[in-house]
Design a protein around this motif. Structure first.
Motif, PDB file in Angstrom:
ATOM      1  N   PHE A 188       0.955  -1.169   0.045  1.00  0.00           N
ATOM      2  CA  PHE A 188       0.145   0.088  -0.043  1.00  0.00           C
ATOM      3  C   PHE A 188       0.982   1.447  -0.146  1.00  0.00           C
ATOM      4  O   PHE A 188       1.746   1.202   0.854  1.00  0.00           O
ATOM      5  N   HIS A 189       0.618   2.075  -0.992  1.00  0.00           N
ATOM      6  CA  HIS A 189       1.426   3.324  -1.112  1.00  0.00           C
ATOM      7  C   HIS A 189       0.317   4.471  -1.088  1.00  0.00           C
ATOM      8  O   HIS A 189      -0.737   4.301  -1.113  1.00  0.00           O
ATOM      9  N   PRO A 190       0.807   5.704  -0.538  1.00  0.00           N
ATOM     10  CA  PRO A 190      -0.301   6.814  -0.413  1.00  0.00           C
ATOM     11  C   PRO A 190      -0.958   6.922  -1.725  1.00  0.00           C
ATOM     12  O   PRO A 190      -2.112   7.471  -1.621  1.00  0.00           O
ATOM     13  N   GLU A 191      -0.275   6.767  -2.754  1.00  0.00           N
ATOM     14  CA  GLU A 191      -0.857   7.286  -4.172  1.00  0.00           C
ATOM     15  C   GLU A 191      -1.893   6.313  -4.363  1.00  0.00           C
ATOM     16  O   GLU A 191      -2.963   6.419  -5.416  1.00  0.00           O
ATOM     17  N   HIS A 192      -2.447   5.359  -3.487  1.00  0.00           N
ATOM     18  CA  HIS A 192      -3.371   4.474  -3.951  1.00  0.00           C
ATOM     19  C   HIS A 192      -4.608   4.816  -3.286  1.00  0.00           C
ATOM     20  O   HIS A 192      -5.524   4.087  -3.291  1.00  0.00           O
ATOM     21  N   ARG A 193      -4.646   6.015  -2.573  1.00  0.00           N
ATOM     22  CA  ARG A 193      -5.781   6.472  -1.833  1.00  0.00           C
ATOM     23  C   ARG A 193      -6.805   6.842  -2.935  1.00  0.00           C
ATOM     24  O   ARG A 193      -6.563   7.315  -3.985  1.00  0.00           O
ATOM     25  N   GLY A 194      -8.062   6.515  -2.543  1.00  0.00           N
ATOM     26  CA  GLY A 194      -9.404   6.813  -3.287  1.00  0.00           C
ATOM     27  C   GLY A 194     -10.164   8.168  -2.619  1.00  0.00           C
ATOM     28  O   GLY A 194      -9.790   8.375  -1.701  1.00  0.00           O
ATOM     29  N   PHE A 195     -10.922   8.645  -3.765  1.00  0.00           N
ATOM     30  CA  PHE A 195     -11.500  10.103  -3.344  1.00  0.00           C
ATOM     31  C   PHE A 195     -12.755   9.514  -2.675  1.00  0.00           C
ATOM     32  O   PHE A 195     -13.658   8.484  -3.060  1.00  0.00           O
ATOM     33  N   ALA A 236      -4.943  -4.665  -6.691  1.00  0.00           N
ATOM     34  CA  ALA A 236      -4.312  -5.804  -6.372  1.00  0.00           C
ATOM     35  C   ALA A 236      -4.296  -6.174  -5.066  1.00  0.00           C
ATOM     36  O   ALA A 236      -4.786  -5.256  -4.069  1.00  0.00           O
ATOM     37  N   GLN A 237      -3.889  -7.295  -4.518  1.00  0.00           N
ATOM     38  CA  GLN A 237      -3.982  -7.597  -3.043  1.00  0.00           C
ATOM     39  C   GLN A 237      -2.996  -6.735  -2.460  1.00  0.00           C
ATOM     40  O   GLN A 237      -1.562  -6.892  -2.810  1.00  0.00           O
ATOM     41  N   VAL A 238      -3.046  -5.974  -1.184  1.00  0.00           N
ATOM     42  CA  VAL A 238      -2.044  -5.228  -0.529  1.00  0.00           C
ATOM     43  C   VAL A 238      -1.423  -6.109   0.316  1.00  0.00           C
ATOM     44  O   VAL A 238      -2.255  -6.905   1.171  1.00  0.00           O
ATOM     45  N   ARG A 239      -0.209  -6.077   0.981  1.00  0.00           N
ATOM     46  CA  ARG A 239       0.430  -7.052   1.923  1.00  0.00           C
ATOM     47  C   ARG A 239       0.865  -6.260   3.031  1.00  0.00           C
ATOM     48  O   ARG A 239       1.028  -6.764   4.202  1.00  0.00           O
ATOM     49  N   THR A 240       1.237  -5.106   2.814  1.00  0.00           N
ATOM     50  CA  THR A 240       1.604  -4.242   4.112  1.00  0.00           C
ATOM     51  C   THR A 240       1.169  -2.799   4.061  1.00  0.00           C
ATOM     52  O   THR A 240       0.628  -2.610   2.896  1.00  0.00           O
ATOM     53  N   PHE A 241       0.896  -2.470   5.111  1.00  0.00           N
ATOM     54  CA  PHE A 241       0.017  -1.200   5.504  1.00  0.00           C
ATOM     55  C   PHE A 241       0.799  -0.294   6.241  1.00  0.00           C
ATOM     56  O   PHE A 241       1.359  -0.639   7.553  1.00  0.00           O
ATOM     57  N   GLU A 289      -3.891  -4.190  12.360  1.00  0.00           N
ATOM     58  CA  GLU A 289      -2.593  -4.315  12.530  1.00  0.00           C
ATOM     59  C   GLU A 289      -1.792  -5.391  12.965  1.00  0.00           C
ATOM     60  O   GLU A 289      -1.074  -5.246  13.847  1.00  0.00           O
ATOM     61  N   ASN A 290      -2.040  -6.474  12.330  1.00  0.00           N
ATOM     62  CA  ASN A 290      -1.613  -7.738  12.709  1.00  0.00           C
ATOM     63  C   ASN A 290      -1.012  -8.550  11.318  1.00  0.00           C
ATOM     64  O   ASN A 290      -1.875  -8.958  10.607  1.00  0.00           O
ATOM     65  N   GLU A 309       0.628 -11.285  10.673  1.00  0.00           N
ATOM     66  CA  GLU A 309       0.314 -12.691  10.767  1.00  0.00           C
ATOM     67  C   GLU A 309      -1.153 -12.877  10.471  1.00  0.00           C
ATOM     68  O   GLU A 309      -1.409 -14.026   9.562  1.00  0.00           O
ATOM     69  N   LEU A 310      -1.998 -12.046  10.983  1.00  0.00           N
ATOM     70  CA  LEU A 310      -3.725 -12.257  10.772  1.00  0.00           C
ATOM     71  C   LEU A 310      -3.922 -12.057   9.603  1.00  0.00           C
ATOM     72  O   LEU A 310      -4.682 -12.790   8.644  1.00  0.00           O
ATOM     73  N   GLN A 311      -3.413 -10.600   9.135  1.00  0.00           N
ATOM     74  CA  GLN A 311      -3.627 -10.399   7.552  1.00  0.00           C
ATOM     75  C   GLN A 311      -3.244 -11.464   6.561  1.00  0.00           C
ATOM     76  O   GLN A 311      -3.837 -11.955   5.497  1.00  0.00           O
ATOM     77  N   GLU A 312      -2.015 -12.256   6.857  1.00  0.00           N
ATOM     78  CA  GLU A 312      -1.558 -13.240   6.024  1.00  0.00           C
ATOM     79  C   GLU A 312      -2.573 -14.465   5.895  1.00  0.00           C
ATOM     80  O   GLU A 312      -2.817 -15.034   4.759  1.00  0.00           O
ATOM     81  N   ARG A 313      -3.013 -14.658   6.963  1.00  0.00           N
ATOM     82  CA  ARG A 313      -3.708 -15.866   7.252  1.00  0.00           C
ATOM     83  C   ARG A 313      -5.149 -15.673   6.616  1.00  0.00           C
ATOM     84  O   ARG A 313      -5.569 -16.468   5.678  1.00  0.00           O
ATOM     85  N   VAL A 314      -5.856 -14.525   6.499  1.00  0.00           N
ATOM     86  CA  VAL A 314      -7.069 -14.134   5.787  1.00  0.00           C
ATOM     87  C   VAL A 314      -6.738 -14.187   4.496  1.00  0.00           C
ATOM     88  O   VAL A 314      -7.635 -14.681   3.544  1.00  0.00           O
ATOM     89  N   ARG A 315      -5.507 -13.687   4.104  1.00  0.00           N
ATOM     90  CA  ARG A 315      -5.356 -13.648   2.471  1.00  0.00           C
ATOM     91  C   ARG A 315      -5.022 -14.928   2.022  1.00  0.00           C
ATOM     92  O   ARG A 315      -5.533 -15.333   0.977  1.00  0.00           O
ATOM     93  N   ARG A 316      -4.260 -15.828   2.656  1.00  0.00           N
ATOM     94  CA  ARG A 316      -4.093 -17.009   2.153  1.00  0.00           C
ATOM     95  C   ARG A 316      -5.341 -17.921   2.037  1.00  0.00           C
ATOM     96  O   ARG A 316      -5.391 -18.579   0.845  1.00  0.00           O
ATOM     97  N   ILE A 317      -6.233 -17.877   3.179  1.00  0.00           N
ATOM     98  CA  ILE A 317      -7.277 -18.671   3.101  1.00  0.00           C
ATOM     99  C   ILE A 317      -8.370 -18.338   1.914  1.00  0.00           C
ATOM    100  O   ILE A 317      -8.907 -18.966   1.047  1.00  0.00           O
ATOM    101  N   GLY A 318      -8.398 -16.786   1.791  1.00  0.00           N
ATOM    102  CA  GLY A 318      -9.296 -16.314   0.919  1.00  0.00           C
ATOM    103  C   GLY A 318      -8.793 -16.556  -0.554  1.00  0.00           C
ATOM    104  O   GLY A 318      -9.578 -17.005  -1.400  1.00  0.00           O
ATOM    105  N   VAL A 319      -7.539 -16.431  -1.065  1.00  0.00           N
ATOM    106  CA  VAL A 319      -6.889 -16.742  -2.341  1.00  0.00           C
ATOM    107  C   VAL A 319      -7.380 -18.205  -2.764  1.00  0.00           C
ATOM    108  O   VAL A 319      -7.516 -18.388  -3.786  1.00  0.00           O
ATOM    109  N   ARG A 320      -7.248 -19.226  -1.700  1.00  0.00           N
ATOM    110  CA  ARG A 320      -7.668 -20.445  -2.145  1.00  0.00           C
ATOM    111  C   ARG A 320      -8.992 -20.537  -2.518  1.00  0.00           C
ATOM    112  O   ARG A 320      -9.339 -21.660  -3.142  1.00  0.00           O
TER     113      ARG A 320
END
Length: 405
Positions: free
Chosen positions: A9-16, A160-165, A202-203, A205-216
């Motif tokens: 995630f970068h600041p330029e991804h912000r939406g109006f 795209a799937q964001v991995r860091t915030f 802001e976790n 490990e939790l974000q990665e678990r949710v992403r991993r299961i969701g993508v499957r």
């Protein structure tokens, strides 16, 4: 880049963020015929009336008569799996196994010219009855390969799937991000999936678990579509901080949000997969309804109900009492079970997930929790279509499944 590939995630991804007064007149991003935000507003009124109807009725969901197991079954859905090709093909759509035989009245519209052209991402409008093997033997089937509208997305919002915030990140219903350093109104925080901002958990490990299961859980036919195909949904999965919602939210354009308390109640990855699969099914349902509106096969009230089906709290008595809501819930329940099974999760644990999420306040003795209506319907489908795996909780709860409808 594939829509499932990671990014940061970068600041330029912000939406109006449009002002509240502009929501009802905002231009729909994907389908010019139906405004998602407008239908969300309409669906909230629709659901409110359904809840009032449920509250004023003395007939409970448990007292509702079970439908005839041999009733006619109709539907319109995308084929997500071709099981057996040939002159009498067998395929799956919206969680049902559908069979064509010599007596099926066939029709081919805009795309497939024969049964040899059938495969994933072909749509079918069907009618039939269940046989002894729990398949739907079709009396009629119309096959369609529609021309979907090309998605119109905000170029400032990444799909795209964001991995860091960054610290203090928040996410809007369309997948745009901002941080607390940006000015925002208090009323914009939280709320229903289509109206507010949610703090990102802001976790890592939790974000990665949710992403991993969701993508499957993303169906294989969706994975196989080119990124520029209008039918491809850019699924993304995030954990959010939200204290009241007891489900995952299927939001705009492939965005799935799951509150951290929901994750906390899940006893294992299979149960969390059940909740995420439900949200994936919500998003696929909305693609279905937009196509039906384009084809003029669905009235506005039913379309609004489908679009709003991912909002929090739309379960229980209101769904049980209203035919449209019950249809939405049951279709979503079948689809979620199929998604789980395809991804290698145990679908028999889906009813347990919803049992864990049923109460607002979690009891001291979870074993005394009752199965809500969505669990009961999924138990029926599991009993009909799925065998419990070795060691599955299904071997213990199978006897609790009510008579199949």
């Amino acid at each position: 880049m594939s829509s499932l590939e990671p990014t940061a995630f970068h600041p330029e991804h912000r939406g109006f963020t449009p002002p509240r007064w502009s929501i009802l007149v905002s231009t729909p991003r994907r389908y010019p015929i139906v405004s998602t935000r407008l239908l969300i507003r309409a669906s909230q009124l629709f659901f409110a009336s359904a809840f009032l109807l449920a509250a004023s009725s003395s007939t409970t969901a448990q007292q509702t008569a079970q439908p005839d197991p041999n009733r006619k079954i109709t539907g319109f859905a995308v084929i997500d799996q071709l099981i057996t090709p040939g002159a009498e093909p067998v395929f799956r759509a919206e969680g049902y196994t559908l069979r064509v035989n010599s007596a099926t009245n066939l029709r081919f519209t805009s795309g497939p010219a024969s049964l040899a052209d059938l495969g994933p991402n072909v749509w079918v409008r069907y009618e039939g009855r269940r046989n002894d093997s729990a398949e739907i033997v079709l009396s009629s089937a119309e096959f369609i390969k529609p021309s979907l509208h090309t998605p119109k997305r905000d170029p400032n919002v990444s799909v795209a799937q964001v991995r860091t915030f960054p610290h203090g990140s928040m996410i809007d219903f369309d997948g745009s991000f901002r941080t607390d350093s940006f000015k925002r109104r208090l009323e914009d925080k939280g709320g229903a999936c289509g109206t507010g901002w949610f703090p990102v958990a802001e976790n890592a490990e939790l974000q990665e678990r949710v992403r991993r299961i969701g993508v499957r859980l993303v169906p294989q036919y969706q994975r196989d579509l080119p990124d520029d195909d209008p039918a491809k949904v850019p699924f993304r999965f995030y954990a959010i901080q939200e204290g009241y919602i007891r489900s995952a939210l299927g939001c705009e354009d492939g965005l799935v949000l799951v509150p951290t308390p929901v994750v906390g109640r899940m006893q294992n990855d299979n149960e969390l997969a059940a909740v995420l699969a439900d949200a994936v099914a919500v998003i696929l349902q909305r693609q279905n309804v937009r196509l039906q509106v384009d084809l003029k096969w669905m009235v506005a009230a039913e379309a609004a109900a489908y679009v709003g089906a991912g909002l929090a709290g739309v379960t229980g008595a209101a769904i049980a009492m209203h035919p449209i809501l019950r249809k939405i819930e049951e279709q979503r329940g079948r689809m979620a079970l199929a998604l789980m099974a395809d991804a290698g999760f145990d679908p028999w644990q889906a009813p347990e997930a919803w049992r864990m999420l049923a109460p607002i306040d979690f009891p001291k003795h979870p074993s005394k929790l009752k199965y809500p209506e969505r669990s009961k319907y999924q138990l029926e489908i599991l009993q009909l279509q799925y065998q419990p795996a070795s060691g599955s909780t299904g071997t213990q709860i199978r006897a609790q499944a009510p008579s199949a409808r």
